[in-house]
Design a protein around this motif. Structure first.
Motif, PDB file in Angstrom:
ATOM      1  N   LYS A  70     -45.037   1.024  17.040  1.00 26.67           N
ATOM      2  CA  LYS A  70     -44.038   0.477  17.959  1.00 26.67           C
ATOM      3  C   LYS A  70     -44.702  -0.254  19.123  1.00 26.67           C
ATOM      4  O   LYS A  70     -44.254  -1.340  19.528  1.00 26.67           O
ATOM      5  CB  LYS A  70     -43.135   1.613  18.478  1.00 26.67           C
ATOM      6  N   HIS A 111     -39.185   7.684   7.642  1.00 25.35           N
ATOM      7  CA  HIS A 111     -39.004   8.755   8.619  1.00 25.35           C
ATOM      8  C   HIS A 111     -39.983   9.905   8.429  1.00 25.35           C
ATOM      9  O   HIS A 111     -40.555  10.408   9.396  1.00 25.35           O
ATOM     10  CB  HIS A 111     -37.563   9.278   8.543  1.00 25.35           C
ATOM     11  N   GLU A 128     -34.707   3.032   8.465  1.00 25.04           N
ATOM     12  CA  GLU A 128     -35.595   2.757   9.598  1.00 25.04           C
ATOM     13  C   GLU A 128     -35.034   1.644  10.488  1.00 25.04           C
ATOM     14  O   GLU A 128     -35.667   0.617  10.746  1.00 25.04           O
ATOM     15  CB  GLU A 128     -36.988   2.390   9.091  1.00 25.04           C
ATOM     16  N   ASP A 129     -33.827   1.882  10.993  1.00 24.42           N
ATOM     17  CA  ASP A 129     -33.163   0.880  11.829  1.00 24.42           C
ATOM     18  C   ASP A 129     -33.913   0.627  13.131  1.00 24.42           C
ATOM     19  O   ASP A 129     -33.951  -0.517  13.613  1.00 24.42           O
ATOM     20  CB  ASP A 129     -31.729   1.327  12.137  1.00 24.42           C
ATOM     21  N   ASP A 130     -34.503   1.669  13.714  1.00 23.93           N
ATOM     22  CA  ASP A 130     -35.221   1.497  14.981  1.00 23.93           C
ATOM     23  C   ASP A 130     -36.432   0.593  14.816  1.00 23.93           C
ATOM     24  O   ASP A 130     -36.711  -0.253  15.679  1.00 23.93           O
ATOM     25  CB  ASP A 130     -35.660   2.855  15.540  1.00 23.93           C
ATOM     26  N   TYR A 181     -46.533   6.442  14.501  1.00 24.69           N
ATOM     27  CA  TYR A 181     -45.292   5.716  14.775  1.00 24.69           C
ATOM     28  C   TYR A 181     -45.326   5.071  16.162  1.00 24.69           C
ATOM     29  O   TYR A 181     -44.933   3.900  16.319  1.00 24.69           O
ATOM     30  CB  TYR A 181     -44.106   6.675  14.668  1.00 24.69           C
ATOM     31  N   ALA A 232     -35.205  -2.887  14.383  1.00 25.34           N
ATOM     32  CA  ALA A 232     -34.726  -3.378  15.679  1.00 25.34           C
ATOM     33  C   ALA A 232     -35.888  -3.804  16.569  1.00 25.34           C
ATOM     34  O   ALA A 232     -35.804  -4.815  17.287  1.00 25.34           O
ATOM     35  CB  ALA A 232     -33.893  -2.296  16.364  1.00 25.34           C
ATOM     36  N   ALA A 233     -36.986  -3.048  16.522  1.00 20.68           N
ATOM     37  CA  ALA A 233     -38.170  -3.410  17.315  1.00 20.68           C
ATOM     38  C   ALA A 233     -38.755  -4.736  16.821  1.00 20.68           C
ATOM     39  O   ALA A 233     -39.166  -5.589  17.629  1.00 20.68           O
ATOM     40  CB  ALA A 233     -39.212  -2.304  17.225  1.00 20.68           C
TER      41      ALA A 233
END
Length: 509
Positions: A83, A205, A104-106, A79, A109-110
């Motif tokens: 990122k 996740h 998987e909002d993060d 992960y 967002a990235a």
């Protein structure tokens, strides 16, 4: 008195000389052994490379430096690598997986921040249509990605592949989740500019926290370009995610037959398209230019719906090479892992009937299976795998290979297991010289139903060989041997009806 002291000194000196001589002989013996092992490893690597290079139709071949390749050992490392590469990508991001977790909002967002801050950055996403649109009440991959498409329509391309084998009456009657057993887009490719991550992991996740898989990072422009082209090729055969009045829709690319309404025509078109891709890349035959190029990569695809069986053919050939050598020699050591113990029949028979077998098979224990304690009929999936595993165990024993073919099960409290691939250790060697990395599970559905991508890696680089050995060791740290007693345990008893059912749906497991 003086003569006695002189005698003692002479004896001490002679003893030291003898000790030094003994150490020198020991070092020379060790050096000779190391040199002999090096020659054995070199010869084995050469034979393996030749076998892959002689494959027809020809496979593309990439020559790289071992230092540019790095196995990752944990979901959290995977992960973090995703990122970091999203933050650093300047030109392109290509992501292909079965699905993106609906929460998987993060990660989204990235991606959004990368697209916002770099207007020239292009994002290509390829997912499976059945899994990517399945809504459990909390959303789906498609609904999560829809706002990203709306915000950056000129930078984002989202495609969703639909199997042509689910069409007509079958499409109408098969309910969600069960229909995924007919066939999926199963490739796992993550590319960022000139960096590639090959894996078997999806983007959700559990795959980022407590679902063990495999992940290898390649820093190489050419191999990254190959896999981006592969993803683009499959994307051209897929539905495109579109925005229509603030609601997402799936539209087929102009000129491409619909896989549901025109299944037969779609298969013909897709077969021609993928064959053209394979022919184009078969001419890419990069050879090592000097000693620094110590690693060769051979990418493979398997697309049963289009009768393209490159990975199956090469894997079978490699198993024969490892387990049924032409001449009498010490056995190589083979480790194979799959999250699901359901090896295709020819794979199983090649392993079981080897005369020089030194094989260890690693699979998920029932507790480490993603279906463990699930609701409904799917809770019987782990017992089905137990039954298949026991049949294999008994067959190996009946063939006289019960001691030479070992099975281990991954057991780690709170974790599931999804790793797949193989490692090959030359005779008497303590480090591997070959591995595979990618999406196939060595099972029936990988061969006949799903779209798969795998890469064969052959290396003489000492550092990379050590890293691959450490990768395997980290998986085996949580693996326990399977014995007769394993199957006699009360919690491993399988209902009688599961046996018949497992045979009927084995190509879907």
């Amino acid at each position: 008195m003086l003569p006695a002291i002189a005698l003692i000194r002479r004896a001490t000196s002679a003893h030291r000389i003898a000790s030094v001589a003994a150490c020198a002989r020991q070092l020379a013996t060790q050096a000779a052994a190391v040199d002999a092992q090096h020659r054995l490893d070199h010869d084995y690597i050469a034979r393996t490379r030749q076998l892959l290079q002689d494959t027809r139709p020809a496979l593309p071949r990439f020559a790289v430096q071992g230092e540019t390749i790095k196995p990752l050992l944990s979901p959290s490392q995977f992960y973090a690598e995703l990122k970091d590469n999203i933050r650093n990508a300047q030109r392109s991001i290509t992501l292909a997986a079965l699905y993106l977790g609906h929460n998987e909002d993060d990660l989204v967002a990235a991606l959004s921040e990368a697209l916002r801050s770099r207007p020239n950055l292009k994002l290509t996403l390829l997912l499976d249509s059945l899994r990517g649109t399945r809504d459990t009440g909390k959303g789906s991959s498609a609904s999560l990605l829809h706002p990203l498409l709306k915000a950056y329509p000129n930078q984002v391309r989202i495609s969703m592949y639909h199997t042509p084998d689910l069409s007509g009456f079958l499409k109408q009657v098969m309910p969600p989740r069960f229909n995924e057993g007919i066939g999926l887009m199963h490739m796992k490719v993550y590319a960022f500019d000139d960096t590639l991550i090959m894996s078997g992991a999806n983007m959700s996740h559990d795959y980022f926290t407590d679902r063990q898989d495999r992940y290898i990072v390649f820093k190489n422009k050419d191999i990254t370009e190959y896999y981006c082209d592969l993803v683009s090729t499959v994307a051209s055969l897929s539905y495109s995610l579109k925005d229509k009045d603030n609601v997402f829709s799936l539209d087929m690319v102009n000129g491409v037959p619909d896989p549901v309404r025109d299944s037969k025509q779609f298969k013909q078109h897709a077969t021609r398209t993928v064959r053209a891709f394979l022919t184009k890349w078969s001419n890419f035959q990069q050879s090592p230019k000097d000693d620094t190029y110590d690693t060769t990569l051979y990418p493979l695809v398997q697309m049963g719906p289009f009768n393209l069986r490159q990975d199956e053919r090469v894997t079978l050939s490699m198993l024969e090479h490892i387990l049924h050598p032409d001449e009498k020699q010490d056995p190589a050591k083979l480790f194979i892992t799959s999250g699901y113990f359901n090896f295709e029949k020819r794979y199983s028979q090649t392993i079981i009937h080897s005369k020089v077998a030194d094989v260890c098979l690693i699979a998920a224990s029932p507790e480490a299976n993603g279906f463990f304690n699930s609701a409904g009929i799917s809770k019987y999936v782990p017992p089905a795998y137990t039954l298949i595993e026991r049949r294999f165990f008994n067959d190996a024993k009946a063939a006289g290979n019960g001691e030479r073919i070992k099975i281990e099960e991954y057991v780690r409290k709170g974790w599931t297991y999804h790793a797949k691939g193989l490692w090959v250790y030359p005779p008497k060697s303590s480090l591997p010289v070959m591995t595979t990395i990618g999406s196939p599970n060595f099972g029936y559905r990988s061969i006949v139903r799903d779209l798969e991508a795998q890469l064969f890696l052959v290396t003489s680089n000492p550092g990379l060989r050590k890293s691959l050995h450490e990768e395997l060791s980290s998986l085996r740290q949580f693996a326990h041997p399977v014995t007769e007693a394993t199957f006699e345990a009360p919690d491993r008893r399988v209902p009688v009806w599961v046996g018949s059912a497992s045979r009927a749906i084995r190509t879907m497991l």
